[in-house]
Enzyme design. Structure first.
Site, PDB file in Angstrom:
ATOM      1  N   ASP A   1       8.415 -57.447  52.090  1.00 57.69           N
ATOM      2  CA  ASP A   1       7.872 -58.746  51.875  1.00 57.69           C
ATOM      3  C   ASP A   1       9.053 -59.420  51.114  1.00 57.69           C
ATOM      4  O   ASP A   1      10.076 -58.573  50.582  1.00 57.69           O
ATOM      5  CB  ASP A   1       6.669 -58.730  50.957  1.00 57.69           C
ATOM      6  CG  ASP A   1       6.306 -60.014  50.339  1.00 57.69           C
ATOM      7  OD1 ASP A   1       6.477 -61.088  51.190  1.00 57.69           O
ATOM      8  OD2 ASP A   1       5.700 -60.381  49.237  1.00 57.69           O
ATOM      9  N   LYS A   2       9.240 -60.493  51.042  1.00 54.58           N
ATOM     10  CA  LYS A   2      10.507 -61.278  50.502  1.00 54.58           C
ATOM     11  C   LYS A   2      10.576 -61.504  48.900  1.00 54.58           C
ATOM     12  O   LYS A   2      10.961 -60.775  48.173  1.00 54.58           O
ATOM     13  CB  LYS A   2      11.146 -62.559  51.057  1.00 54.58           C
ATOM     14  CG  LYS A   2      12.311 -62.856  50.398  1.00 54.58           C
ATOM     15  CD  LYS A   2      12.832 -64.096  51.238  1.00 54.58           C
ATOM     16  CE  LYS A   2      12.250 -65.467  50.797  1.00 54.58           C
ATOM     17  NZ  LYS A   2      12.640 -65.810  49.392  1.00 54.58           N
TER      18      LYS A   2
ATOM     19  N   PHE B   1      -3.775 -73.726  46.950  1.00 56.57           N
ATOM     20  CA  PHE B   1      -2.619 -73.292  47.698  1.00 56.57           C
ATOM     21  C   PHE B   1      -3.410 -72.435  48.902  1.00 56.57           C
ATOM     22  O   PHE B   1      -4.030 -71.471  48.576  1.00 56.57           O
ATOM     23  CB  PHE B   1      -1.635 -72.669  47.214  1.00 56.57           C
ATOM     24  CG  PHE B   1      -0.725 -72.195  48.192  1.00 56.57           C
ATOM     25  CD1 PHE B   1       0.401 -73.173  48.827  1.00 56.57           C
ATOM     26  CD2 PHE B   1      -0.572 -70.949  48.645  1.00 56.57           C
ATOM     27  CE1 PHE B   1       1.392 -72.848  49.749  1.00 56.57           C
ATOM     28  CE2 PHE B   1       0.380 -70.571  49.529  1.00 56.57           C
ATOM     29  CZ  PHE B   1       1.171 -71.247  50.179  1.00 56.57           C
TER      30      PHE B   1
END
Length: 1226
Positions: free
Chosen positions: A498-499, A628
């Protein structure tokens, strides 16, 4: 036909199973009972181990509809069998339901059964007892889930709650009124108690289950056999070992059960308030909740006892139990489509899609927000084991077996040993018959060969390496809930990262903003906190469009939202309970700038902070929040400036998404270029938008409006530029992985170009490498799906000028020679939408893209899981490293999922690292490789131990002798146990190497190593055995033999007396026995040293101090008793006196044996690889792994990789074979 039917339950799901019906058969049962008696209970054991045989032996096939027993078989690669008894649920005792309605409801086992209108339900309740007939519902339970017979489907099906097949509209229209008491009682009967019960089995139950393990049954058989052969001490030692092993196993299993039970039971029963029909409130235990109940969420929060969807109010929830993410999440009520102005169609409710409106079982509601007189309500959608927490607990209680080549090979290997034992068994019988031995002795000795060949300590020895590795991982802060996966981690050859928060720092720093005025970008601004901007829509959007909340006076929420809010320096106030009650229209959350920022000075009278008296103060109230969503890549809020008539809608999210929802005339012409400039530098860019809402939109309407009605026709406000710095250790860790030939892939929810930029910065994509962006478009307006290929570096040139030949030519020339192609590396990058289109329409391109796909941006959680599966389909061993929040599925699906979470054991993944750094990945792979090599070493050693002892016994049987009781005891306890448990202690090698350990035991080099050692050991044993007979002093030994010429000496007298008083019925004391015992004892130690491999996966043998000390002590002791006999030791070990000259000869045999063994093992290591690669070259053998085969194929494909600015179109749907053609667009 009906009898042979085969049905499938849970079709298309992970736990899909075939189901067969059976009825009990009396005559079969009688035959089996007779068989059990005849075999002394062994048949019963066999049927206990094999559910399929048990059912088939005692039952006959029947239609699934009318059967008494069902046999289930999983459809995955393991094909495991289970059986379950059919039970009946009687509804006679419930007169409030008519049998007709009852049958309909059960026959329709789907959620639809809960959608009947209330009028109907009330009519059912009034139905009288006289109409009642006996109604039986048939069901069975498997892995804590009840499956009911469904007449409509003509199959068994589990009872679903409101989580499937129910539209959002019906949740409000049919389910928001609550249940009648009668309906509640009826559902409770079907759904059962709402609890996740983890029963801790009694010690007796666990003991029986453990003791009935085939391994312990084999040991019991061995012990009985040894006792009949008068090997009492050895049998006692094995019994003690087994008891210790069983007790430690019982302790750890029971401890795990208690831990799981405590984790689940901590909040399993609480008192909850539910709304009944006619707004009646009732307080019940949470165990009585059923799907459809309306639960009131208390103001001070609670631990959720079920999965429920919010229909009123807002909750702030801590979901760390499920995701490992400790940031509180805001949950809002489910949008009501019927009140919606624009309408969102009849969308089906799904806990996954609507997770921002769903409260999951086991998560903690920290606080709730509500409006005047309105309670925070949620409709129960799933209970018990059907809940998200229940499914997690089930996955822990009933884990999927680990399919790993090592374990499959281990069983094959045991079968080979059994075959070898069979040969020995036949040889012993023939030899004994020829030597006219008694029948009883023949039976005992031939069975004894089998117990020698299959080593009883094998399972314990195999797990030792894993246990040590687990302990070492714990020391460096990596916790493991699935120890078997440690070995599999040694095989990983691709890791997905994952970043945000994994490769880069968790927090983002605000670099600056770039506002838009008159559809043009202004210059970037660093400081947002100034008087000029305080009343601008841009700052208003930053102040309101977030999910921050105050918990115990401290602002908390998403780190990105926090950074944005802190940058503008505003103040957030949440209305208290009293204020909310006072003012019906006051919003629960208010934001305002600090006084010093407001341009005009406020009058002195404004010191009192009564909100409704002070219209002069600039404040914004947040009326409604649309949280979100990673699927939508945006969030929005409806807010109102104090004193304004109209409300405002603010939106923030991914720039491409926001721009598409804005009026085109408000988006600057150079939007794409500006965005690209930022993303190429690795900045995280967020776009903002705004619009005034119509005055007819009242507060109440806004509460039920859908987000689609708000999120359109916006005005583009500008960009927020956030800097996401790489973690300090990231480049070094990725470099280590690249050196070790482990591929790295980035899977992120961020923008594509930002991800590519970060991939370049951290070394995932090297500076000279090409990046090809695959932009896939779904079929539209009768046109087929297509993929446009862009070269990342050419994107800017394309937009500024049409001349891209300068870029295209060098790439094209690369393909002219194959040598260059291997040198020039290329990477594919794509976003989540493109990935989905490719999966659906370009099936045959997927493996090719998996081979070089490096950056996957804007990926939704389920797409991450699909990516892991796609990589596994081309035979990669996939690791996944993420923060656990939206990576749960991928972390679980990967071969080795490691979550960077503060929790000791996150149920989201098999491994959890306490330090939030990716340096845990190489550490885990190193430990996995060390554990895997340890398993190989131990297995090879145990195989040799079996064969050495087998050959010793077989040689001695030929002279009607055997090893003595204490000789067996010395070999098995002093040598084998000590060596096995210390040789597993080698720590992992300090760095990752490019070479990977073999994945299975049955590989050329490994088999050659084992076979060569077997031949050497048997050869030297046979040499000693036959050579001793050629000695001039040799005779068939008897108590008066005097080979040592020690007549009259103390040694001879003691030996003489011993042998006179106690004659040796087993013929153990003889020259052959003594010779074979000494040589074989040394051989165990020789192969232990030969097999104790160090580099490149483990630390060298000499660093394992315990092993070195143990081996030295054993060598010294063996040499001492061989060269300097001690009468008392010789007496215990039943060794006879041999001349000193023969002792020296034995020493020479042992030294030559050691030299040959170690030389052969070293050369197998060195030459094995050369021979293997040479034989592969000669035979042009295809590589086993699909990805390797594909890589070879693509080397000769002139059309791959695609040229810049070309398009690949899916063929017309007529073919439906997913093949594609490449069309070059000029």
């Amino acid at each position: 036909m009906d009898k042979e039917e085969r049905k499938t339950i849970n079709k298309g799901q992970e736990d899909e199973m075939e189901i067969y019906g059976y009825n009990l058969c009396r005559w079969k049962l009688a035959i089996v009972s007779l068989g059990v008696v005849c075999t002394g209970g062994f048949l019963l054991l066999l049927l206990y181990w094999m559910p399929e045989w048990r059912v088939k032996a005692t039952c006959i096939r029947a239609a699934v509809k009318d059967c008494e027993v069902v046999l289930l078989r999983t459809t995955d690669e393991f094909r495991m069998w289970f059986c379950a008894k059919i039970r009946s649920l009687s509804v006679e005792a419930h007169p409030f339901l008519s049998p007709k309605s009852m049958a309909n409801k059960v026959s329709n086992g789907h959620a639809v059964l809960l959608n009947e209108n209330l009028g109907e339900e009330n009519r059912h309740e009034i139905s009288t007892r006289s109409q009642m007939q006996s109604e039986q519902i048939r069901y069975f339970t498997h892995h804590s889930v009840k499956y009911f017979w469904n007449d409509t489907l003509h199959n068994f099906d589990f009872l679903k709650g409101l989580d499937e097949g129910v539209s959002c509209t019906s949740i409000y229209e049919k389910h928001s009124a609550g249940l009648t008491k009668g309906m509640h009682a009826y559902r409770k009967l079907l759904y059962g108690v709402n609890e996740i019960s983890v029963k801790v089995p009694s010690v007796f139950k666990l003991l029986i289950k453990e003791v009935l393990n085939p391994f312990y049954i084999f040991q019991l058989f061995s012990v009985i056999l040894w006792c009949t052969d008068e090997y009492y001490y050895y049998a006692l030692a094995i019994v003690i070992m087994s008891i210790v092993s069983i007790l430690s196993s019982l302790y750890s299993i029971r401890k795990q059960y208690i831990m799981l039970h405590d984790m689940v039971a901590a909040h399993s029963t609480v008192r909850v308030s539910v709304c009944r029909v006619n707004e009646e409130m009732e307080e019940i235990f949470s165990t009585d909740l059923v799907p459809g109940d309306i639960m009131v969420i208390p103001l001070n929060g609670t631990v959720m006892p079920c999965d429920a969807v919010l229909i009123n109010g807002t909750c702030i929830v801590n979901e760390s139990m499920l995701t490992g993410e400790s940031v509180p999440v805001t949950k809002t009520n489910l949008p009501n489509p019927s009140v919606d102005i624009k309408g969102m169609g009849d969308e089906l409710y799904s806990p996954e899609i609507h997770k921002r409106h769903t409260l999951f079982c086991g998560t903690t509601v920290i606080q709730t927000r509500f409006y005047t007189g309105e309670l925070v309500k949620a409709i129960v959608v799933r209970t018990g084991f059907s809940t998200s927490k229940g499914q997690l607990v089930r996955s822990i209680l009933y884990p999927k077996p680990t399919d790993f080549k090592l374990y499959r090979d281990a069983y094959l290997f045991l079968l080979c040993l059994v075959a070898v034992a069979g040969i020995g068994f036949i040889y012993t019988i023939i030899n004994s018959i020829l030597n006219k031995v008694e029948v009883g002795v023949i039976i005992i000795e031939s069975l004894d060969i089998i117990t020698i060949t299959v080593p009883p300590a094998l399972p314990a020895a195999m797990t030792a390496g894993i246990v040590y590795a687990q302990r070492r991982l714990k020391k460096i802060g990596i916790f493991c809930i699935s120890p078997q996966r440690i070995n599999i981690c040694g095989q990983l050859n691709l890791v997905c990262f994952d970043k945000t928060g994994t490769l880069t720092e968790d927090g983002l720093d605000l670099w600056g903003i770039q506002r838009v005025e008159n559809t043009c970008f202004l210059l970037p601004e660093e400081n947002v906190c100034n008087e000029m901007l305080v009343k601008s829509q841009f700052v208003a959007c930053m102040a309101t469009c977030h999910s921050l909340t105050k918990i115990e006076g401290v602002l908390s929420g998403d780190p990105l939202d926090l950074k944005m809010f802190e940058a503008i320096g505003w103040i957030l106030e949440e209305a208290t309970e009293e204020e909310t009650a006072l003012h019906n229209r006051i919003m629960p959350t208010v934001v305002r700038p600090p006084k010093q920022l407001l341009p005009e000075s406020t009058p002195a009278g404004d010191q009192e902070m009564e909100l409704f008296e002070l219209p002069a103060i600039y404040e914004i109230g947040i009326v409604r929040q649309f949280p979100f969503s990673s699927a939508l890549q945006r969030m929005s809020v409806v807010a109102r400036v104090l004193g304004d008539k109209k409300m405002d809608a603010y939106m923030k999210g991914a720039p491409e998404v926001i721009a598409s929802l804005c009026k085109p005339e408000t988006v600057p012409v150079d939007f794409e270029k500006v965005l690209e400039d930022y993303t190429k530098q690795g900045f995280r860019v967020i776009a903002l938008a705004h619009r005034k809402l119509e005055s007819k939109l009242t507060w109440h309407k806004v509460q039920n409006i859908s987000r689609d009605a708000i999120e359109n026709n916006m005005d583009f406000l500008g960009l927020i530029i956030m800097q996401n710095k790489l973690k300090q250790e990231t480049p070094a860790v990725l470099e280590d992985l690249h050196k070790a030939n482990i591929r790295t892939v980035m899977v992120t929810g961020d923008n594509m170009l930002t991800a590519v930029s970060v991939a370049r910065d951290c070394g995932m994509i090297l500076p000279q490498d090409k990046v090809i962006i695959a932009e896939a478009l779904p079929p539209k307006d009768g046109k087929v799906a297509k993929i446009n290929w862009h070269y990342a570096d050419t994107l800017t040139q394309c937009s500024s000028s049409s001349a891209i030949d300068s870029e295209a030519i060098p790439i094209k020339s690369v393909h002219d020679s194959l040598e260059d192609l291997q040198v020039t590396h290329y990477h594919f990058a794509m976003n989540g939408k493109s990935f989905s289109v490719i999966l659906e329409h370009f099936q045959d391109l997927v493996p090719k893209l998996m081979l070089h796909g490096t950056v996957f941006a804007r990926m939704a959680p389920d797409q991450k899981t699909q990516l892991v599966e796609a990589l596994q389909n081309v035979d990669y061993f996939v690791g996944m490293c993420g923060d656990g929040a939206n990576d749960c599925g991928a972390l679980k699906r990967a071969h080795g999922g490691i979550s960077l979470s503060e929790l000791e054991a996150s149920v989201a993944s098999p491994f959890t690292s306490k330090t939030p750094s990716i340096s845990c990945v190489p550490n885990l792979i190193r430990e996995g490789r060390a554990a895997l090599m340890t398993s190989f070493c131990v297995f090879k050693f145990m195989a040799l131990y079996s064969i050495i002892q087998y050959s010793s016994v077989t040689l001695l049987y030929s002279v009607l002798s055997n090893l003595g009781d204490f000789q067996f005891l010395f070999i098995d306890l002093a040598i084998i146990l000590v060596v096995v448990f210390t040789m597993s202690l080698n720590p992992a090698w300090k760095e990752l190497v490019a070479q990977r350990p073999p994945s299975g035991l049955i590989s050329g080099a490994l088999l050659f190593s084992v076979l060569s050692q077997i031949i050497i050991c048997i050869g030297f044993q046979s040499l000693g055995f036959f050579w001793v007979k050629q000695q001039p002093w040799y005779e068939v030994w008897h108590p008066y033999s005097d080979a040592c010429n020690t007549t009259g000496s103390l040694y001879w007298n003691s030996s003489h007396l011993y042998n006179e008083t106690e004659l040796d019925p087993h013929n153990i004391q003889n020259y052959e026995n003594t010779t074979v015992f000494f040589i074989s004892s040394f051989q165990y130690l020789i192969v232990a040293i030969a097999f104790s491999k160090g580099k490149p996966f483990r630390q060298p043998c000499y660093k394992n101090y315990l092993f070195v000390v143990s081996v030295i002590i054993l060598y010294v002791f063996m040499l001492f008793i061989m060269l300097h006999p001690v009468a008392s030791i010789d007496q215990v070990l039943q060794i006879v006196c041999v001349p000193y000259q023969w002792r020296i000869t034995m020493l020479i045999i042992v030294l030559v044996n050691a030299f040959v063994s170690i030389l052969v093992e070293e050369s197998v290591d060195h030459w094995g690889k050369c021979c293997l690669s040479w034989s592969l070259d000669c035979r042009k053998k295809m590589p086993k792994a699909k990805y390797m085969y594909l890589a070879q194929e693509l080397l000769f494909d002139p059309e791959w990789p695609p040229k810049p600015q070309t398009t690949t179109e899916a063929k017309a749907l007529v073919n439906e074979n997913g093949s594609c053609q490449i069309i070059t667009v000029t």
